[in-house]
Scaffold this active site. Sequence first.
Site, PDB file in Angstrom:
ATOM      1  N   HIS A  95      -2.124  -4.204  -2.811  1.00 17.44           N
ATOM      2  CA  HIS A  95      -0.917  -3.074  -3.385  1.00 17.44           C
ATOM      3  C   HIS A  95      -1.557  -2.400  -4.625  1.00 17.44           C
ATOM      4  O   HIS A  95      -1.774  -1.118  -4.974  1.00 17.44           O
ATOM      5  CB  HIS A  95       0.469  -2.677  -3.157  1.00 17.44           C
ATOM      6  CG  HIS A  95       1.022  -3.701  -2.079  1.00 17.44           C
ATOM      7  ND1 HIS A  95       2.474  -4.279  -2.283  1.00 17.44           N
ATOM      8  CD2 HIS A  95       1.355  -3.604  -0.729  1.00 17.44           C
ATOM      9  CE1 HIS A  95       3.183  -4.951  -0.969  1.00 17.44           C
ATOM     10  NE2 HIS A  95       1.999  -3.950  -0.575  1.00 17.44           N
ATOM     11  N   HIS A 149       4.483   2.336   4.609  1.00 18.70           N
ATOM     12  CA  HIS A 149       4.071   0.863   3.841  1.00 18.70           C
ATOM     13  C   HIS A 149       2.436   0.510   4.477  1.00 18.70           C
ATOM     14  O   HIS A 149       2.215   0.165   3.610  1.00 18.70           O
ATOM     15  CB  HIS A 149       4.745   0.309   3.303  1.00 18.70           C
ATOM     16  CG  HIS A 149       4.275  -1.147   3.091  1.00 18.70           C
ATOM     17  ND1 HIS A 149       4.791  -1.118   1.658  1.00 18.70           N
ATOM     18  CD2 HIS A 149       3.839  -2.467   2.992  1.00 18.70           C
ATOM     19  CE1 HIS A 149       4.015  -1.882   1.558  1.00 18.70           C
ATOM     20  NE2 HIS A 149       3.961  -2.720   2.303  1.00 18.70           N
ATOM     21  N   ASP A 169      -0.903  -0.563   3.208  1.00 17.27           N
ATOM     22  CA  ASP A 169      -1.696  -1.848   2.894  1.00 17.27           C
ATOM     23  C   ASP A 169      -2.811  -1.086   3.531  1.00 17.27           C
ATOM     24  O   ASP A 169      -4.017  -2.261   3.478  1.00 17.27           O
ATOM     25  CB  ASP A 169      -0.696  -3.043   3.794  1.00 17.27           C
ATOM     26  CG  ASP A 169       0.298  -3.243   3.726  1.00 17.27           C
ATOM     27  OD1 ASP A 169       0.489  -3.865   2.438  1.00 17.27           O
ATOM     28  OD2 ASP A 169       1.838  -3.597   4.327  1.00 17.27           O
ATOM     29  N   HIS A 215      -2.035  -7.065   8.355  1.00 16.70           N
ATOM     30  CA  HIS A 215      -3.534  -7.738   7.449  1.00 16.70           C
ATOM     31  C   HIS A 215      -4.086  -8.076   8.364  1.00 16.70           C
ATOM     32  O   HIS A 215      -5.622  -8.231   7.585  1.00 16.70           O
ATOM     33  CB  HIS A 215      -2.747  -8.861   6.497  1.00 16.70           C
ATOM     34  CG  HIS A 215      -1.612  -7.546   5.142  1.00 16.70           C
ATOM     35  ND1 HIS A 215      -2.185  -7.195   4.765  1.00 16.70           N
ATOM     36  CD2 HIS A 215      -0.827  -8.417   5.107  1.00 16.70           C
ATOM     37  CE1 HIS A 215      -1.902  -6.293   3.587  1.00 16.70           C
ATOM     38  NE2 HIS A 215      -0.277  -7.061   4.221  1.00 16.70           N
TER      39      HIS A 215
HETATM   40 ZN   LIG Z   1       2.153  -4.546   1.760  1.00 13.66          ZN
END
Ligand SMILES: [Zn+2]
Length: 308
Positions: free
Chosen positions: A77, A234, A238, A261
């Site tokens: 972030h 969000h 990311d 991720h």
């Molecule tokens: Zn995140």
Amino acid sequence: MRQKTINRSIDCSGIGLHSGRKVRLTLRPAEEDSGVRFVVVNDSGRHLITPSPEAVVSTQLATTLHNGAAAVSTVEHLLASVRALGIDNIEIELDGSEVPIMDGSAASFVYLLRLAGLRSQTRPAAYLAVTETVELEKDGKYVRAEPYDGFRVDYTIDFPHPLIGRQAMSFELTPEAFARRLAKARTFGFVREVEYLRSKGLALGGSLDNAVVLDEDGVINADGLRFKDEFVRHKILDFIGDTAVLEAPLRGRFEVFASGHGLNNAFVRKLWSESGRCLERVVPGAGQAPSRRPHLSEPLAQPAAAVA
Ligand SMILES: [Zn+2]
């Protein structure tokens, strides 16, 4: 476009998501061509960690960078905020091994960076341009990149949950759009995952103050959501953070489906390992220039499966 750094040093403190302990974060201006650097100060000294695709070890909770001797977690972030505001050079010092989670979004980092102010330096800012279509697919999830004069993400998620379902958003990165549309979107997780992580001694700092937590039917946070589509917002935040481990800002259009991720990092590694074929480093006014950091022949660690 000239390189930028922050005007002055600024700090804050918050709780680490993994440890639950208080961490102090100090952001400092940095000289030209020095890039984004983490400095982790612990009992064994000061450890410099430079973001790169190979330095990433994805975990179940967040993105971790490792230099072989020290690690820093939950970087995405903050890195997204640094990139989104167009900052090329900055030193990020921590007195622990994780960036504070703050409220689970990037809002505090954008606030802090803007409070410090930005300053133009003298040399031109380099960027990494996608020059060919590249795609990485795994288990029906994918990231696809193509040349584009800017940074644009078209992201779709599809969670089998009554409140999430299928959400799609197109986002063109500018500092203002990031601050207005993405920065406040919080990370999210499910009650059953939180219970599992706690049972393993993980996510000790995780709470309803720094994540949207969902049960079978909806959100258990008393104040509900900040945006109806906070989840996909969000995910784009990311994605920006996970691509910000590259040494310079990316230019391209990215179509992303259901990634996280782990896949984001695998995609960035692919792009980076094939630079020359599908990625070109451009310094305005200087044409193509060699990368200032050598490729590592062996990755430090393989990315693992990850959640939001
Ligand atoms: Zn995140």
